[in-house]
Scaffold this motif. Structure first.
Motif, PDB file in Angstrom:
ATOM      1  N   PRO A  62       0.828  -1.215   0.000  1.00 14.85           N
ATOM      2  CA  PRO A  62       0.000   0.000   0.000  1.00 14.85           C
ATOM      3  C   PRO A  62       0.856   1.257   0.000  1.00 14.85           C
ATOM      4  O   PRO A  62       0.561   2.218  -0.726  1.00 14.85           O
ATOM      5  CB  PRO A  62      -0.805  -0.098   1.296  1.00 14.85           C
ATOM      6  N   VAL A 110       2.297   1.854  -3.515  1.00 19.10           N
ATOM      7  CA  VAL A 110       1.293   2.309  -4.476  1.00 19.10           C
ATOM      8  C   VAL A 110       0.965   3.779  -4.248  1.00 19.10           C
ATOM      9  O   VAL A 110       0.932   4.582  -5.184  1.00 19.10           O
ATOM     10  CB  VAL A 110       0.023   1.433  -4.374  1.00 19.10           C
ATOM     11  N   GLN A 121      -3.918   9.628   2.899  1.00 16.40           N
ATOM     12  CA  GLN A 121      -3.898   8.186   3.141  1.00 16.40           C
ATOM     13  C   GLN A 121      -2.494   7.704   3.481  1.00 16.40           C
ATOM     14  O   GLN A 121      -2.311   6.861   4.349  1.00 16.40           O
ATOM     15  CB  GLN A 121      -4.436   7.445   1.918  1.00 16.40           C
ATOM     16  N   VAL A 172      -3.030  -4.595  10.872  1.00 13.89           N
ATOM     17  CA  VAL A 172      -2.993  -3.134  10.876  1.00 13.89           C
ATOM     18  C   VAL A 172      -2.923  -2.605   9.440  1.00 13.89           C
ATOM     19  O   VAL A 172      -3.561  -1.609   9.095  1.00 13.89           O
ATOM     20  CB  VAL A 172      -1.784  -2.632  11.692  1.00 13.89           C
ATOM     21  N   VAL A 173      -2.165  -3.294   8.588  1.00 18.10           N
ATOM     22  CA  VAL A 173      -1.939  -2.788   7.234  1.00 18.10           C
ATOM     23  C   VAL A 173      -3.111  -3.115   6.305  1.00 18.10           C
ATOM     24  O   VAL A 173      -3.404  -2.367   5.372  1.00 18.10           O
ATOM     25  CB  VAL A 173      -0.616  -3.364   6.691  1.00 18.10           C
ATOM     26  N   PHE A 217      -5.640  -0.710   4.536  1.00 16.96           N
ATOM     27  CA  PHE A 217      -5.158   0.205   3.505  1.00 16.96           C
ATOM     28  C   PHE A 217      -5.327  -0.360   2.108  1.00 16.96           C
ATOM     29  O   PHE A 217      -5.341   0.381   1.138  1.00 16.96           O
ATOM     30  CB  PHE A 217      -3.694   0.573   3.766  1.00 16.96           C
ATOM     31  N   PHE A 218      -5.459  -1.689   2.019  1.00 17.79           N
ATOM     32  CA  PHE A 218      -5.681  -2.267   0.693  1.00 17.79           C
ATOM     33  C   PHE A 218      -7.033  -1.829   0.135  1.00 17.79           C
ATOM     34  O   PHE A 218      -7.210  -1.764  -1.065  1.00 17.79           O
ATOM     35  CB  PHE A 218      -5.584  -3.787   0.752  1.00 17.79           C
ATOM     36  N   PHE A 240      -8.208   1.140   0.398  1.00 21.31           N
ATOM     37  CA  PHE A 240      -7.948   2.422  -0.263  1.00 21.31           C
ATOM     38  C   PHE A 240      -7.241   2.208  -1.589  1.00 21.31           C
ATOM     39  O   PHE A 240      -7.518   2.859  -2.582  1.00 21.31           O
ATOM     40  CB  PHE A 240      -7.010   3.294   0.577  1.00 21.31           C
ATOM     41  N   VAL A 241      -6.265   1.304  -1.549  1.00 23.07           N
ATOM     42  CA  VAL A 241      -5.271   1.257  -2.609  1.00 23.07           C
ATOM     43  C   VAL A 241      -5.744   0.447  -3.798  1.00 23.07           C
ATOM     44  O   VAL A 241      -5.645   0.879  -4.942  1.00 23.07           O
ATOM     45  CB  VAL A 241      -3.968   0.651  -2.051  1.00 23.07           C
ATOM     46  N   ARG A 292      -8.159   1.662  -6.763  1.00 18.09           N
ATOM     47  CA  ARG A 292      -7.737   2.703  -7.702  1.00 18.09           C
ATOM     48  C   ARG A 292      -6.731   2.181  -8.722  1.00 18.09           C
ATOM     49  O   ARG A 292      -6.394   2.866  -9.669  1.00 18.09           O
ATOM     50  CB  ARG A 292      -7.136   3.875  -6.948  1.00 18.09           C
TER      51      ARG A 292
END
Lengths: 214, 222
Positions: free
Chosen positions: A168, A171, A192, B150-151, B154-155, B157-158, B161
Motif C-alpha cells: 500500500p 502504491v 492516506q 494493521v496494514v 489500507f488495501f 484504499f489502494v 484505484r
C-alpha cells in the motif's frame, strides 16, 4: 540510541556505503537499459516514478535489515536488552534508518531526475511524497528487521516479509510522486499515506517490545 | 455422536454438488454453463476470508491472552487452510475468467487483493519455518500477523484505484440487495454453510495435530 547508531555507522560506514552504492548501481543499470534517450516523453510521468520507488525499495532492502542483524551477529543484542528500554531502542533504530533513507533520497533523486530527463512540476509535492514514503519505509523496515534478526536466512526473508506490508505504501507513494511530476493535486493520496505512516508507527511501537524481548 | 458429524458434512456437500449441477438454474448473461462455478468459487473465497480473519484473531489472542500454545496452533492452522482455500478461489476464479473475460488473469481488484493476501500469509509461513526456537517462532509469527491486521485496511484504499473491476456484483453488496435467482441463492448459501463447516472441521483437526506434535517434541507422551 540515535547517536549510538550514527557513531557505530561512522566507524564502519557499512550501511551508508551499501545503500548508496546499491541505489546508484541500480540507477545506472536502469538508465543504461533504457538507452541514451530514456523513456519517451509522454510516458515519463507514468513510468519513472515507479522506477524511482523500486530503486529506493531495493536499496532499503539491501541496507536497512542490518541495523538489528548486526546486533545479533556481534552478540550485543543481550546487552542492548539490558541497557535500553524497547521504545528507546526502536525509536533510535527507526530514526537512524529514517535519516539514512532521507539522505539517500536527497542524493539519488536529483541524479535520477537528471539522468531520466524528468522535471517535477511541483517540487514541493515531490519532497512531500519522498518524505512521507521514506518515513513509512524506514519504520516498517525497522520492525521487520527486528523480526528477521532472530531467524535464519535473513537476507531473503526480509524481502519476503516486507513486500506484502509495503505494497500500500509503495502504491500511494508512486501515485503521489506521479502527481507531483505532473503537477496535479493529490491531497487524498497524501492523507492516506500519512495515515498509513501513523498506523505503522503506532503498531510498531506496540509490537516492538513483544518482538524484541523473549 | 460427534464422530457422525464429518459424515453428515460430506453428505451435505454431496447434496450441494448435486443441487449445483441439477437444481440451480444457469445465470443470465453468462456464457454456457460457466455460472455453475459460482457454487464452488464464492464459498471457497468466503472460507479463505474467514480463515484469514481467524488467523488475525488467534494471533491477537496469543499475544494478549497469556501466550497459550493452542492459540498459536489455531492461528497457524487457520493460515495454512486460508492459503489452501485462497489458492482454490484463485484457480476457480481464473478458470471462470478465461471463459467469461477471455483471459486467465487481468489484475482485477479482487485478483490483486487475493494475491497480496496469499503473499502475506505465505510470508507468515516462511517466517515460521525460518525460526528454530519454538517460543520465538510463536512470538514473531503472532507479531507479524498483527502487523498484517494493521496494514490490511489500507488495501481497501489502494486496490480499487489500481484498476476498474469487471467482477460480478458481490452477493453481499453495498446496496444490501440480493439480485439473484432464489434457487441459485439457496444453493449458494447451502454451499457457503458447507464450506465454512468444512473449514472449521479441518481447522479443528489441524489444531489437534499441531498440539500433539508440539507435545511430542517437548518429550511428553502424545
Amino acid at each position: 540510541m540515535f547517536a549510538r547508531e550514527w557513531r557505530g555507522e561512522a566507524r564502519t560506514r557499512y550501511a551508508l556505503g551499501t545503500v548508496v552504492l546499491f541505489a546508484f548501481s541500480t540507477l545506472v543499470v536502469t538508465s543504461l537499459a533504457l538507452g541514451p534517450l530514456g523513456v519517451a516523453a509522454p510516458e515519463r510521468a507514468t513510468v519513472l516514478p515507479a522506477l524511482l520507488w523500486l530503486i529506493l525499495l531495493f536499496a532499503a532492502a539491501a541496507g536497512l535489515p542490518r541495523s538489528f542483524v548486526q546486533e545479533q551477529d556481534r552478540q550485543t543484542a543481550t546487552a542492548l536488552r539490558l541497557a535500553a528500554t524497547p521504545s528507546a531502542l526502536f525509536c533510535g533504530k527507526a530514526l537512524f534508518s529514517l535519516t539514512l533513507l532521507w539522505g539517500l533520497q536527497a542524493l539519488v533523486t536529483p541524479v535520477f531526475l537528471a539522468l531520466m530527463q524528468l522535471s517535477a512540476a511541483s517540487p514541493r509535492g515531490l519532497v512531500l511524497a519522498l518524505a512521507a514514503g521514506g518515513y513509512g519505509l524506514a519504520v516498517t523496515s525497522t520492525l521487520i528487521a527486528a523480526i528477521i534478526s532472530q531467524a535464519r536466512a535473513r537476507g531473503a526473508l526480509f524481502a519476503v516479509l516486507a513486500f506484502p506490508v509495503l505494497v500500500p505504501l509503495l502504491v500511494m507513494a508512486v501515485e503521489l510522486t506521479r502527481a507531483a511530476v505532473a503537477g496535479e493535486a493529490a491531497t487524498v493520496a497524501l492523507g492516506q499515506l500519512i495515515l498509513y505512516d501513523a498506523a505503522v508507527t503506532v503498531a510498531s511501537l506496540m509490537l516492538f517490545p513483544t518482538v524484541w524481548n523473549p | 455422536m460427534t464422530h457422525l458429524l464429518p459424515w453428515l458434512l460430506w453428505l451435505w456437500l454431496c447434496l450441494v454438488l448435486a443441487a449445483a449441477l441439477f437444481y440451480a438454474p444457469l445465470g443470465e448473461q453468462f456464457i454456457g454453463q460457466s455460472s455453475r462455478i459460482l457454487f464452488a468459487h464464492v464459498p471457497v473465497a468466503w472460507a479463505s476470508f474467514v480463515a484469514f480473519l481467524a488467523a488475525g484473531f488467534w494471533s491477537l489472542r496469543y499475544l494478549l491472552g497469556g501466550r497459550r500454545l493452542r492459540h498459536d496452533a489455531a492461528a497457524a492452522s487457520a493460515v495454512e487452510l486460508g492459503l489452501l482455500f485462497g489458492l482454490l478461489a484463485t484457480l476457480t476464479g481464473a478458470l471462470w475468467a478465461r471463459i467469461e473475460w477471455g483471459t486467465y488473469w487481468n489484475w482485477d481488484p479482487r485478483q490483486t487483493s487475493i494475491v497480496l493476501a496469499l503473499l502475506f500469509y505465505g510470508a507468515y509461513l516462511a517466517l515460521r519455518s525460518a525460526v528454530e526456537e519454538a517460543e520465538a517462532r510463536r512470538r514473531l509469527a503472532a507479531s507479524y500477523a498483527t502487523l498484517g491486521l494493521v496494514v490490511a485496511p489500507f488495501f481497501f484504499f489502494v486496490v480499487p484505484r489500481l484498476t476498474f473491476s469487471l467482477h460480478p456484483e458481490p452477493v453481499v453488496n453495498v446496496a444490501g440487495q440480493v439480485e439473484m435467482d432464489p434457487r441459485m441463492l439457496q444453493v449458494l448459501l447451502a454451499a457457503g454453510v458447507g464450506f465454512l463447516a468444512l473449514f472449521f472441521w479441518l481447522h479443528n483437526l489441524r489444531c489437534r495435530i499441531a498440539l500433539l506434535r508440539e507435545r511430542q517434541e517437548a518429550g511428553g507422551a502424545p
